[in-house]
Scaffold this motif. Sequence first.
Motif, mmCIF file in Angstrom:
data_model
loop_
_atom_site.group_PDB
_atom_site.id
_atom_site.type_symbol
_atom_site.label_atom_id
_atom_site.label_comp_id
_atom_site.label_asym_id
_atom_site.label_seq_id
_atom_site.Cartn_x
_atom_site.Cartn_y
_atom_site.Cartn_z
ATOM 1 N N MET A 1 -89.714 -38.129 -10.395
ATOM 2 C CA MET A 1 -89.843 -36.709 -10.706
ATOM 3 C C MET A 1 -88.919 -35.825 -9.881
ATOM 4 S SD MET A 1 -91.897 -36.724 -13.179
ATOM 5 C CE MET A 1 -92.261 -34.965 -13.368
ATOM 6 N N ALA A 2 -88.123 -36.436 -8.959
ATOM 7 C CA ALA A 2 -87.214 -35.613 -8.162
ATOM 8 C C ALA A 2 -86.176 -34.948 -9.063
ATOM 9 C CB ALA A 2 -86.520 -36.487 -7.113
ATOM 10 N N ALA A 3 -85.568 -33.910 -8.532
ATOM 11 C CA ALA A 3 -84.552 -33.191 -9.297
ATOM 12 C C ALA A 3 -83.319 -34.074 -9.482
ATOM 13 C CB ALA A 3 -84.182 -31.902 -8.579
ATOM 14 N N PRO A 4 -82.536 -33.817 -10.551
ATOM 15 C CA PRO A 4 -81.323 -34.624 -10.772
ATOM 16 C C PRO A 4 -80.412 -34.662 -9.551
ATOM 17 C CG PRO A 4 -81.771 -33.246 -12.696
ATOM 18 C CD PRO A 4 -82.766 -32.852 -11.649
ATOM 19 N N ALA A 5 -80.216 -33.517 -8.881
ATOM 20 C CA ALA A 5 -79.292 -33.484 -7.739
ATOM 21 C C ALA A 5 -79.776 -34.385 -6.606
ATOM 22 C CB ALA A 5 -79.118 -32.049 -7.241
ATOM 23 N N GLU A 6 -81.095 -34.507 -6.459
ATOM 24 C CA GLU A 6 -81.610 -35.383 -5.403
ATOM 25 C C GLU A 6 -81.324 -36.844 -5.724
ATOM 26 O OE1 GLU A 6 -85.697 -34.299 -4.134
ATOM 27 O OE2 GLU A 6 -85.396 -32.547 -5.415
ATOM 28 N N HIS A 7 -81.492 -37.203 -7.005
ATOM 29 C CA HIS A 7 -81.144 -38.572 -7.398
ATOM 30 C C HIS A 7 -79.664 -38.850 -7.149
ATOM 31 C CE1 HIS A 7 -84.893 -40.011 -9.197
ATOM 32 N NE2 HIS A 7 -85.089 -38.769 -9.611
ATOM 33 N N ARG A 8 -78.813 -37.900 -7.551
ATOM 34 C CA ARG A 8 -77.372 -38.126 -7.381
ATOM 35 C C ARG A 8 -77.012 -38.260 -5.899
ATOM 36 N NH1 ARG A 8 -77.026 -33.921 -11.428
ATOM 37 N NH2 ARG A 8 -76.375 -32.490 -9.786
ATOM 38 N N ALA A 9 -77.692 -37.486 -5.052
ATOM 39 C CA ALA A 9 -77.423 -37.584 -3.608
ATOM 40 C C ALA A 9 -77.779 -38.975 -3.090
ATOM 41 C CB ALA A 9 -78.200 -36.497 -2.861
ATOM 42 N N GLN A 10 -78.866 -39.544 -3.579
ATOM 43 C CA GLN A 10 -79.246 -40.903 -3.179
ATOM 44 C C GLN A 10 -78.196 -41.921 -3.636
ATOM 45 O OE1 GLN A 10 -82.473 -42.239 -1.869
ATOM 46 N NE2 GLN A 10 -82.606 -40.175 -1.042
ATOM 47 N N TYR A 11 -77.737 -41.754 -4.883
ATOM 48 C CA TYR A 11 -76.726 -42.693 -5.389
ATOM 49 C C TYR A 11 -75.431 -42.527 -4.585
ATOM 50 C CZ TYR A 11 -79.955 -42.626 -9.413
ATOM 51 O OH TYR A 11 -81.063 -42.673 -10.216
ATOM 52 N N ARG A 12 -75.098 -41.284 -4.251
ATOM 53 C CA ARG A 12 -73.887 -41.029 -3.472
ATOM 54 C C ARG A 12 -73.993 -41.704 -2.104
ATOM 55 N NH1 ARG A 12 -71.204 -35.048 -2.650
ATOM 56 N NH2 ARG A 12 -71.809 -34.947 -4.849
ATOM 57 N N ALA A 13 -75.214 -41.740 -1.589
ATOM 58 C CA ALA A 13 -75.430 -42.370 -0.280
ATOM 59 C C ALA A 13 -75.449 -43.897 -0.366
ATOM 60 C CB ALA A 13 -76.729 -41.858 0.334
ATOM 61 N N GLY A 14 -75.395 -44.435 -1.593
ATOM 62 C CA GLY A 14 -75.286 -45.887 -1.709
ATOM 63 C C GLY A 14 -76.389 -46.571 -2.487
ATOM 64 N N LEU A 15 -77.440 -45.843 -2.858
ATOM 65 C CA LEU A 15 -78.519 -46.473 -3.616
ATOM 66 C C LEU A 15 -77.982 -46.976 -4.963
ATOM 67 C CD1 LEU A 15 -81.604 -47.083 -3.989
ATOM 68 C CD2 LEU A 15 -81.765 -44.821 -5.073
ATOM 69 N N ALA A 16 -78.186 -48.250 -5.254
ATOM 70 C CA ALA A 16 -77.659 -48.838 -6.493
ATOM 71 C C ALA A 16 -78.803 -49.257 -7.395
ATOM 72 C CB ALA A 16 -76.748 -50.018 -6.167
ATOM 73 N N ALA A 17 -79.580 -48.283 -7.871
ATOM 74 C CA ALA A 17 -80.762 -48.564 -8.689
ATOM 75 C C ALA A 17 -80.529 -48.126 -10.126
ATOM 76 C CB ALA A 17 -81.962 -47.812 -8.120
ATOM 77 N N PRO A 18 -81.145 -48.828 -11.098
ATOM 78 C CA PRO A 18 -81.060 -48.350 -12.483
ATOM 79 C C PRO A 18 -81.657 -46.949 -12.584
ATOM 80 C CG PRO A 18 -81.963 -50.574 -12.391
ATOM 81 C CD PRO A 18 -81.921 -50.063 -10.982
ATOM 82 N N THR A 19 -81.148 -46.170 -13.556
ATOM 83 C CA THR A 19 -81.566 -44.777 -13.674
ATOM 84 C C THR A 19 -82.687 -44.568 -14.689
ATOM 85 O OG1 THR A 19 -79.803 -44.436 -15.266
ATOM 86 C CG2 THR A 19 -79.332 -43.855 -12.974
ATOM 87 N N SER A 20 -83.162 -45.643 -15.283
ATOM 88 C CA SER A 20 -84.263 -45.498 -16.243
ATOM 89 C C SER A 20 -85.425 -44.769 -15.583
ATOM 90 C CB SER A 20 -84.713 -46.881 -16.724
ATOM 91 O OG SER A 20 -85.762 -46.758 -17.643
ATOM 92 N N GLY A 21 -85.879 -43.700 -16.211
ATOM 93 C CA GLY A 21 -87.008 -42.947 -15.671
ATOM 94 C C GLY A 21 -86.652 -41.949 -14.593
ATOM 95 N N ALA A 22 -85.391 -41.888 -14.178
ATOM 96 C CA ALA A 22 -85.014 -40.916 -13.134
ATOM 97 C C ALA A 22 -84.921 -39.519 -13.733
ATOM 98 C CB ALA A 22 -83.679 -41.312 -12.506
ATOM 99 N N ALA A 23 -85.490 -38.537 -13.047
ATOM 100 C CA ALA A 23 -85.410 -37.128 -13.466
ATOM 101 C C ALA A 23 -85.745 -36.963 -14.944
ATOM 102 C CB ALA A 23 -84.029 -36.549 -13.155
#
Lengths: 259, 259
Positions: free
Chosen positions: A4-26
């Motif tokens: 349920m986090a905002a899209p920008a928060e997800h992108r910040a995690q991915y930018r920091a290196g998180l390599a998770a599928p995006t299904s269900g994100a935001a």
Amino acid sequence: MGGMAAPAEHRAQYRAGLAAPTSGAAPGHTQANLVVLPQDWAWDMLLFAQRNPQPVPVLEVTDPGSPETTLAPGADLRTDLPRYRVWRDGELVDEPTEVLDVWRDDLVAFLIGCSFSFETALLAAGVPVRNLEQGRIVSMYRTDRPCRPAGRLSGPLVVSMRPVPAALVPVAVQVTARMPQVHGAPVHVGAPEALGIADLGAPDYGDAVEARPGDVPVFWACGVTPQAAVLASRPPLAITHAPGHMFVTDVPDAVYRLP
Amino acid sequence: MGGMAAPAEHRAQYRAGLAAPTSGAAPGHTQANLVVLPQDWAWDMLLFAQRNPQPVPVLEVTDPGSPETTLAPGADLRTDLPRYRVWRDGELVDEPTEVLDVWRDDLVAFLIGCSFSFETALLAAGVPVRNLEQGRIVSMYRTDRPCRPAGRLSGPLVVSMRPVPAALVPVAVQVTARMPQVHGAPVHVGAPEALGIADLGAPDYGDAVEARPGDVPVFWACGVTPQAAVLASRPPLAITHAPGHMFVTDVPDAVYRLP
């Protein structure tokens, strides 16, 4: 981080290196396929999209070299997807979590609509989505229906298939028809053999998904279509998202829903 | 030849030299704006269309040099419009009835959706179309809203305005929203000053059209937008249709109407 986090928060995690599928994100925010090509190949790609809008609904095309997009101000397309694929001469050479070192001033990025958006809409309309129920990737098939070629790009239409209860097929058609920028209405209902699909249990991409009694196979144009056409044409360099690791935009799905 | 003739019959007359406006020709069949550019400029044009889909709904892009289109098999884009305009370095140099002698192997033709299609749909839904009632060209205005630039192309959004009875504005919105490939829903309703339009009686293109008591001005994105942007960028050669002298396709308007 929860979905349920905002899209920008997800992108910040991915930018920091998180390599998770995006299904269900935001949830409720549009996710997009990524295809990056040298400028020399961009005309063919955009023309292929114009001629095949159901499999290739382009949401955004960047200026050459720019990693920025109006779909998510402040995002960087070189770092903000969880995982990428890098292709040289049509061959997969790397699956990195950022592409800063591969980026060039002549690269043009295409962001393409994704069926995640309409799956949310189907669920909201009471249409079960079997691949989600079963925790599987949607089944995808190469058909015997050719796309309209454009320059160096050609290839078959690739479809995704979702088993839909027969009584809900009309609802599924109507819900997705109102979302032409995320593949729109189905291209085919039932009769897989008429698309050249011999065995629904053996998809060309994704997982086999089990139909429930009374389900009918419903086929939508799929974003794998342009990726397959691009790679078959062997451009010197291409960058795509890794399967299931999409670009999470700031755009609400509702923006792409017609009245 | 009456307006009810088939599209191919109208095109044959134009090919033979008839230079008549196409308003009312082959009713129910889509008419298209024509913009032809050298291949070197085609990327800018297609990108401008992707970024500004309401004013630039591209229905077809031809292969370089080819005068053929899938929208009307057998037609020749060099001869089958009733009148053309030829532009060099952004200046009008000729208004011929065919462009065989100007054609080059590197020319790419863009066929762009036209509001004629949605005017037919408005009438069918009981919405009066004042410009048709008054036998005038629709009023068009340059706004203060910039289009999103693409390469060498930039410029203001140009809108067409139709006075609509206040009680029918919602119908007009819904009917045209279902036709995104022919400009879609209005971009603005009422309040012309908010678009930078000082005087509705002094349009920048077309004729002044009289509102009836109780009418509200409704503004749609207009196909003049790309033509103005292209000519302002001064390409060495451009060919367009002459105003009101469109390309009559074989495609029923219903094809561009969403459910």
